[in-house]
Design a protein around this motif. Structure first.
Motif, short mmCIF file in Angstrom:
data_model
loop_
_atom_site.label_atom_id
_atom_site.label_comp_id
_atom_site.label_asym_id
_atom_site.label_seq_id
_atom_site.Cartn_x
_atom_site.Cartn_y
_atom_site.Cartn_z
N ALA A 8 0.82 -1.20 0.00
CA ALA A 8 0.00 0.00 0.00
C ALA A 8 0.86 1.26 0.00
O ALA A 8 0.50 2.28 -0.59
CB ALA A 8 -0.92 -0.01 1.22
N LEU A 9 2.01 1.19 0.66
CA LEU A 9 2.91 2.34 0.70
C LEU A 9 3.43 2.68 -0.69
O LEU A 9 3.48 3.84 -1.09
CB LEU A 9 4.08 2.04 1.65
CG LEU A 9 4.90 3.24 2.13
CD1 LEU A 9 4.02 4.20 2.90
CD2 LEU A 9 6.06 2.76 3.00
N LYS A 10 3.81 1.65 -1.45
CA LYS A 10 4.28 1.88 -2.82
C LYS A 10 3.15 2.42 -3.70
O LYS A 10 3.37 3.29 -4.55
CB LYS A 10 4.83 0.58 -3.42
CG LYS A 10 6.13 0.08 -2.82
CD LYS A 10 6.65 -1.12 -3.60
CE LYS A 10 7.96 -1.63 -3.01
NZ LYS A 10 7.76 -2.32 -1.73
N VAL A 11 1.95 1.91 -3.51
CA VAL A 11 0.81 2.38 -4.28
C VAL A 11 0.58 3.87 -4.03
O VAL A 11 0.36 4.66 -4.96
CB VAL A 11 -0.47 1.58 -3.92
CG1 VAL A 11 -1.70 2.22 -4.58
CG2 VAL A 11 -0.33 0.14 -4.38
N THR A 12 0.65 4.26 -2.76
CA THR A 12 0.44 5.66 -2.40
C THR A 12 1.51 6.55 -3.02
O THR A 12 1.21 7.63 -3.55
CB THR A 12 0.46 5.82 -0.87
OG1 THR A 12 -0.51 4.94 -0.29
CG2 THR A 12 0.11 7.25 -0.47
N ALA A 13 2.77 6.11 -2.95
CA ALA A 13 3.88 6.90 -3.50
C ALA A 13 3.77 7.04 -5.02
O ALA A 13 3.90 8.13 -5.58
CB ALA A 13 5.21 6.26 -3.12
N ILE B 224 9.59 5.01 2.05
CA ILE B 224 9.94 3.74 1.42
C ILE B 224 11.45 3.54 1.44
O ILE B 224 11.95 2.45 1.74
CB ILE B 224 9.43 3.71 -0.04
CG1 ILE B 224 7.90 3.61 -0.06
CG2 ILE B 224 10.03 2.52 -0.81
CD1 ILE B 224 7.30 3.74 -1.44
N GLY B 225 12.20 4.60 1.16
CA GLY B 225 13.66 4.50 1.17
C GLY B 225 14.22 4.18 2.53
O GLY B 225 15.12 3.33 2.67
N ALA C 294 13.37 0.58 3.35
CA ALA C 294 14.21 -0.32 2.57
C ALA C 294 15.63 -0.37 3.13
O ALA C 294 16.25 -1.44 3.20
CB ALA C 294 14.24 0.13 1.11
N ALA C 295 16.16 0.78 3.57
CA ALA C 295 17.51 0.82 4.14
C ALA C 295 17.57 0.04 5.44
O ALA C 295 18.53 -0.70 5.70
CB ALA C 295 17.93 2.27 4.36
N LEU C 296 16.53 0.19 6.27
CA LEU C 296 16.49 -0.55 7.53
C LEU C 296 16.39 -2.05 7.29
O LEU C 296 17.05 -2.84 7.96
CB LEU C 296 15.30 -0.07 8.38
CG LEU C 296 15.39 1.37 8.92
CD1 LEU C 296 14.09 1.74 9.62
CD2 LEU C 296 16.56 1.50 9.88
N ALA C 297 15.55 -2.43 6.30
CA ALA C 297 15.42 -3.86 5.98
C ALA C 297 16.72 -4.42 5.44
O ALA C 297 17.12 -5.55 5.77
CB ALA C 297 14.30 -4.05 4.95
N SER C 298 17.41 -3.63 4.61
CA SER C 298 18.69 -4.08 4.06
C SER C 298 19.73 -4.24 5.17
O SER C 298 20.51 -5.20 5.16
CB SER C 298 19.18 -3.07 3.02
OG SER C 298 20.44 -3.44 2.50
N ARG C 299 19.73 -3.33 6.11
CA ARG C 299 20.68 -3.43 7.23
C ARG C 299 20.41 -4.67 8.06
O ARG C 299 21.35 -5.38 8.45
CB ARG C 299 20.58 -2.17 8.10
CG ARG C 299 21.54 -2.16 9.27
CD ARG C 299 21.41 -0.88 10.09
NE ARG C 299 21.72 0.29 9.27
CZ ARG C 299 21.66 1.54 9.74
NH1 ARG C 299 21.24 1.76 11.00
NH2 ARG C 299 21.97 2.55 8.96
#
Length: 318
Positions: free
Chosen positions: A30-35, A191-192, A195-200
């Protein structure tokens, strides 16, 4: 009467935007849809600017930016509360609150209607509840958290309408451009960061696994093969996201179109009337669902649609 037509049309287009956005959210987050919707709506508004015109001013940009912040927060809370459920209660509650906040503000600012107008607004609010209500015997009572989110989402949608109504009459779509710019920036930044937190977290987890499996031939083979598979998976992910991306663009374009219609309606009529008409947006969603997805419109929703049209006709007469 012109403002009533704009308000009702804008509500139906809002509902259509929610329909396509909701389907897109089932394919991507939903976050990507909103963006994506905010960005595509911004493109449409920039294309409309040379046609509609509009004076750039500090007031127009500031108010537009504030409406963008309230809109981004409203959408986030709306998706969050609907995810908790039950939608059959939270959706109409959000719509009614979104109407009551600017309706109250309009009355306090001096909006006055004849008795027929107030009767029409009352019928319209009842219609909002009936249209948005989907009976579900298995539905549980909403939690205090979900109710708070629904009230917060509805209030912020109302704030959006109030702020947009305060924009200068000669600003055209400039406030909406500022709105979409801020909205898209907030969403893509979120989103960024996520994504950075998930990557870490993924790197830390991978490092821990590698440390535990140090010296193992199996771990070594897995480590060498892991990076090679990432590029191959990227086209697959893009292919899976493609339908969702297209639907998100459609939803964002429709949402921006509805914003333009509502803005024009606010400048042609009263905030109180436009607020209640805008809250009828669930009608657009259920009509599209019935036509495209063959979903059945319940008798309760049918009554709500009839009341909504009746209320709109009454408002057109005042």
């Amino acid at each position: 009467m012109f403002s009533v037509i704009l308000g009702l049309t804008g509500a139906l287009v809002y509902g259509a935007a929610d329909f396509f956005g909701g389907i897109a959210a089932k394919r991507i987050s939903a976050l990507k849809v909103t963006a994506i919707g905010a960005a595509s709506g911004l493109v449409l508004l920039l294309l409309l600017l040379p046609v509609t015109g509009g004076t750039w001013s500090v007031e127009a940009v500031t108010l537009g930016a504030l409406s963008g912040i309230s809109g981004a927060l409203a959408i986030s809370l709306l998706y969050a509360c609907l995810a908790i459920g039950p939608m059959s209660i939270l959706s109409p509650l959000t719509a009614v609150i979104s109407a009551m906040v600017p309706l109250t503000a309009g009355v306090l600012r001096g909006d006055r209607l004849p008795p027929l107008g107030y009767l029409a607004l009352g019928l319209a609010l009842i219609a909002v509840v009936l249209v948005g209500f989907v009976p579900d015997r298995k539905a549980v009572r909403p939690s205090a958290k979900a109710l708070a989110m629904a009230v917060g989402a509805g209030s912020l949608i109302g704030v959006f309408l109030i702020v947009i109504d305060l924009t200068p009459s000669d600003s055209g779509v400039v406030p909406l451009i500022a709105n979409r710019t801020v909205n898209a920036t907030l969403m893509f930044t979120t989103i960024g960061v996520l994504a950075a937190l998930a990557s870490r977290r993924a790197r830390r987890s991978d490092a821990a696994v590698r440390a535990d499996a140090a010296g193992s031939t199996t771990a070594s083979t897995s480590a060498s093969s892991g990076p090679a598979s990432s590029p191959a998976s990227t086209p697959g992910r893009l292919a899976r996201w493609s339908p969702g991306l297209r639907l998100a663009v459609v939803g964002g374009t429709l949402d921006a179109t509805a914003n333009v219609l509502i803005l024009l309606g606010l400048r042609a009529g009263d905030l109180s009337i436009m607020a209640v008409l805008t809250a009828m947006y669930p009608a657009g969603t259920i009509i599209l669902a019935a036509v495209l997805l063959k979903e059945r419109i319940t008798p309760t929703q049918g009554i709500g649609l009839v009341l909504a049209l009746t209320a709109a006709a009454m408002l057109a007469l005042i």
